[in-house]
Design an enzyme around this catalytic site. Structure first.
Site, short mmCIF file in Angstrom:
data_model
loop_
_atom_site.label_atom_id
_atom_site.label_comp_id
_atom_site.label_asym_id
_atom_site.label_seq_id
_atom_site.Cartn_x
_atom_site.Cartn_y
_atom_site.Cartn_z
N ASN A 162 30.18 55.43 37.04
CA ASN A 162 30.95 55.52 38.26
C ASN A 162 31.22 56.99 38.59
O ASN A 162 31.15 57.85 37.72
CB ASN A 162 32.29 54.79 38.09
CG ASN A 162 33.06 54.68 39.39
OD1 ASN A 162 32.46 54.53 40.45
ND2 ASN A 162 34.37 54.75 39.31
N GLU B 30 39.68 49.70 31.90
CA GLU B 30 40.79 50.48 32.45
C GLU B 30 40.25 51.35 33.58
O GLU B 30 39.38 52.20 33.37
CB GLU B 30 41.42 51.34 31.35
CG GLU B 30 42.77 51.92 31.77
CD GLU B 30 43.34 52.84 30.70
OE1 GLU B 30 44.23 53.62 31.03
OE2 GLU B 30 42.86 52.78 29.55
N LEU B 31 40.77 51.18 34.77
CA LEU B 31 40.21 51.80 35.99
C LEU B 31 40.12 53.34 35.88
O LEU B 31 41.12 54.01 35.62
CB LEU B 31 41.07 51.41 37.20
CG LEU B 31 40.54 51.90 38.55
CD1 LEU B 31 39.23 51.24 38.89
CD2 LEU B 31 41.57 51.63 39.65
N ASP B 32 38.92 53.88 36.11
CA ASP B 32 38.70 55.33 36.15
C ASP B 32 39.13 56.05 34.88
O ASP B 32 39.44 57.24 34.91
CB ASP B 32 39.42 55.96 37.36
CG ASP B 32 38.78 55.55 38.67
OD1 ASP B 32 37.63 55.07 38.65
OD2 ASP B 32 39.42 55.72 39.71
N ALA B 33 39.16 55.34 33.77
CA ALA B 33 39.61 55.96 32.53
C ALA B 33 38.56 55.91 31.43
O ALA B 33 38.85 56.17 30.27
CB ALA B 33 40.90 55.28 32.05
#
Lengths: 283, 283, 283, 283
Positions: B190, B226-229
């Site tokens: 991403n 875990e979003l964007d982590a």
């Protein structure tokens, strides 16, 4: 929509006051303004962006009225007014390498560069498909080694038929004849790699690799009769290391070329680049 | 052509010797090699690129033989062997913004990224034309607000049918369900913007503009639940100033997003990115 | 504490295995390792950092034993072993400009560069006070235009008396005679500005200003008899614009010079810079 | 010598004309000028640098006369006039880490920052020697954990005695009480590290190392009562990789902190930083 006024003349007291008073008298709202005087030449430059709907007249009358102010300030003043509502016309010259073309077409498709790419001219056909997929005409003009003059005549004719605001040499790889450089003065943009230190002669990437340089640069400049020596619009660099092969260096060079060219093109089309002598001011 | 060996295990004496001796015993010529031990976890990582024609056997036998060495070194060793002759399969997930897609397609067309883009999947059709101009199938999977689960099922099915080495969320703008994150672990990349300081909540560019930040960043990372982590593959920044509007900041953000994502994708496909826990080593 | 082994020779199968096996046989724990083979010359380079307390012998015996391995691999192998416990001796040559000296002294005072600055030699006295405030002897060696040879003799004698690992030309502004270049080969570091494009002749900053360059660079390199053409250790650039006067450009140039020189010095002293021919590998 | 006029008020037609006409009427030669209107707030900012000898009166009369123009334009106009002949007074607050102090002192010694460092105040004595070597008084103000209020009173008193144009928290490491933030509004500059993503809680460098970030940033900002959230003056980043230990990251962080702080300080002292609300315009 805005009008972009650019103006240059030998510096003297009262220029800013005269321009600002002219605009204020007609209720002009300044959106962005910048000034600069070059200490080497004493030349004054300004760029002012005015909200079109804040003035009681259109661009033609603005040109007429501002022209009086401008020539009143200096007989040899160098000025122009851009109407941002008028879509800017661009012609692209390419060869086989597509990285710069892709970058520009992608920005146009994303409405990030609100320009009208009128034509792409290539001395090879490699980039015809991608061009036409964007609904843009592709003209193939072969450059036979024994008759480049005729090929340049054809390019010149095609370009002239679109009366473009910018002619972009997007890795065109052919050296323009002096006459074409003169005809396209201030409208033709080129991109080329640069090295620290610079390398003369053939295959500069190979030389740079053998020398172990740590940076590769790209320079976007206006085309002049002296090869790669025109006024510089933008430069940037990218880091390389010993693990990069010559091919890696070429690839990284492309990455920096395309963003530098697109940045330079945008600034040119927004009339942000003012030229005096062989030097630019980028507002 | 080369074979790329990656290997990781808890560090101890003799790992490098065992691997190097194995390769030397079979006449393997190492083209590039790198080692690292993470001081926090004590985990050892290596990546070695070996000329394929220097070994007396093919990739299958190399996998078998090296597998014995690897498990001899550590039962829980994490290793893989990539045959660079095998074209890497990639599926791209997009929405409306095309800057990352254009950048990747341009590189593929220029033979700069020697990959096989099997399909582009979009929740909108904006990018169908450019995709198909490259001879790549475009699948439109609408994401109705009230039935995203079915849409993700369809995406999952399409992706699985290509068994891709990389699934690139090229500004896909949909949050993957945890199950898909799990299924695509280590293969889904991403790209997202980053700010200094970071901004939580809606419209981060507007917040950043109001705060007067001087830099905009982009981070390419592996997707995790875990979003964007997820583990960070690459980051870079671009400079902004007070003259940049929110729209300018978004545009500059795109410029840095596309190059960071393409860099991350290349490294991923060359097996340069080794992950342990939530941290990468990029050789 | 660690031992840093550097090794170079013409590449062939088995080098890594031989070195790794030697270290493993004695229980050596590798903290950091890197390898590279230059495709142009076929020269193999490695740098390996080993925990000193993981070996059953000291640095002298390591040198003896490793020397056998090294010469066994290649009669003309180029190798060295650095004991990081031994404080590295440095002599600085300066003139009037202090930005590089300040940067280095600040790092030494902060224990960031764990080196022993034995002496600062200046052809002017401007930097005596700051030097002596750090408890470092300052030697003033005037350089009369008509007898530079004697001055260089004196510098040579002073430098030799400290047997330094690095001789840093921290904006020394005097061209070393070829004999001194030869005597200090691989130990003398210089810093100089660079431009894209490069400018020959006097007052390069003025030329760069008149040309409107957008970047100023700095190059740290080993001193060789050919002026500013030695192996490049590190380069970086800083952005300038039309609003920058020549004086601003000089000041920004200094900012990039000092960090590039300090980076190069650190890498040199950590034996990260391996030279072959006129090219470096920086591990 | 020049006078630097800064002026801000709610934007309306005629501001530039009024200021430019005022200057032109008195023969003022503008050396540099910049304008900006913030689209979020509609606040207009300008900075104009005028040759002192082009005006028929001195700075006091200029302030008086320009004040009339300014208040005529807006009752709540925010304006100031700096006489660059007046040496700017600076007080530095330090703790143990010297990298920012060295950088500033080096620039002062090189006449690159033409400022008057009136005093250095430290809660430790580590940096007394280097300070005093520059002929600058060093004040040691201990900060006992149980009586920081008295320590801050002493710092406040010392600072006030110099009436400085800038109070630089050069890695001071003590959180200012709200009252001091208020008293020093617009004059106190701080530097702190930044990360992408940002890390809350203790030991951010350790967190950043564990997370494998690829960039470390630094932010120079004005001090406000909300910790590290004041108007941002400048930011920059430096690249790190997996081979960098936490200590390496701290060291690289210092390199970027010192240049960002020195840049911010210069701009502040040249009145290039105009603040409105929590946002800066840097001309």
């Amino acid at each position: 929509m805005t009008y972009v006024i650019t103006f240059g003349c030998q510096d003297r007291t009262g220029i800013v006051a005269a321009i600002a008073t002219f605009l204020a008298d007609h209720g002009g709202t300044i959106v962005e303004a910048a000034y600069h005087t070059d200490p080497d030449t004493g030349w004054f430059f300004t760029r002012q962006e005015v909200r079109a709907d804040s003035l009681p007249f259109g661009v033609e009358e603005l040109r007429e009225r501002f022209g009086e102010v401008a020539t009143g300030l200096a007989a040899d003043a160098d000025w122009s007014i851009l109407d941002t509502e008028e879509r800017r016309r661009v012609v692209l010259l390419v060869s086989r390498e597509g990285h710069c073309l892709y970058d520009i077409l992608g920005r146009v498709a994303a409405d990030e560069l609100a320009i009208d790419v009128r034509a792409v001219i290539g001395n090879h056909t490699d980039l015809a498909t991608i061009t036409e997929a964007h609904g843009i005409p592709f003209h193939h003009v072969p450059f036979p080694a024994d008759d480049k003059a005729s090929a340049f005549d054809e390019v010149r004719r095609l370009v002239a038929s679109h009366d473009p605001h910018a002619i972009v040499l997007a890795r065109f790889m052919q050296i323009l004849p002096p006459q074409l450089c003169a005809e396209w003065t201030g409208r033709a943009l080129n991109i080329h790699h640069s090295f620290l230190p610079s390398f003369v002669g053939a295959r500069p990437y190979h030389q740079a690799h053998r020398r172990g340089v740590k940076l590769i640069g790209a320079t976007c400049h206006y085309v002049t009769a002296e090869l790669d020596a025109g006024p510089i619009i933008e430069q940037d660099v990218i880091r390389v290391g010993h693990a990069d092969s010559t091919a890696d260096m070429v690839r990284k060079g492309r990455d920096i070329e395309k963003v530098v060219l697109s940045r330079g093109l945008r600034w040119h089309l927004e009339n942000r680049v003012l030229v005096h002598g062989n030097k630019t001011v980028v507002f």
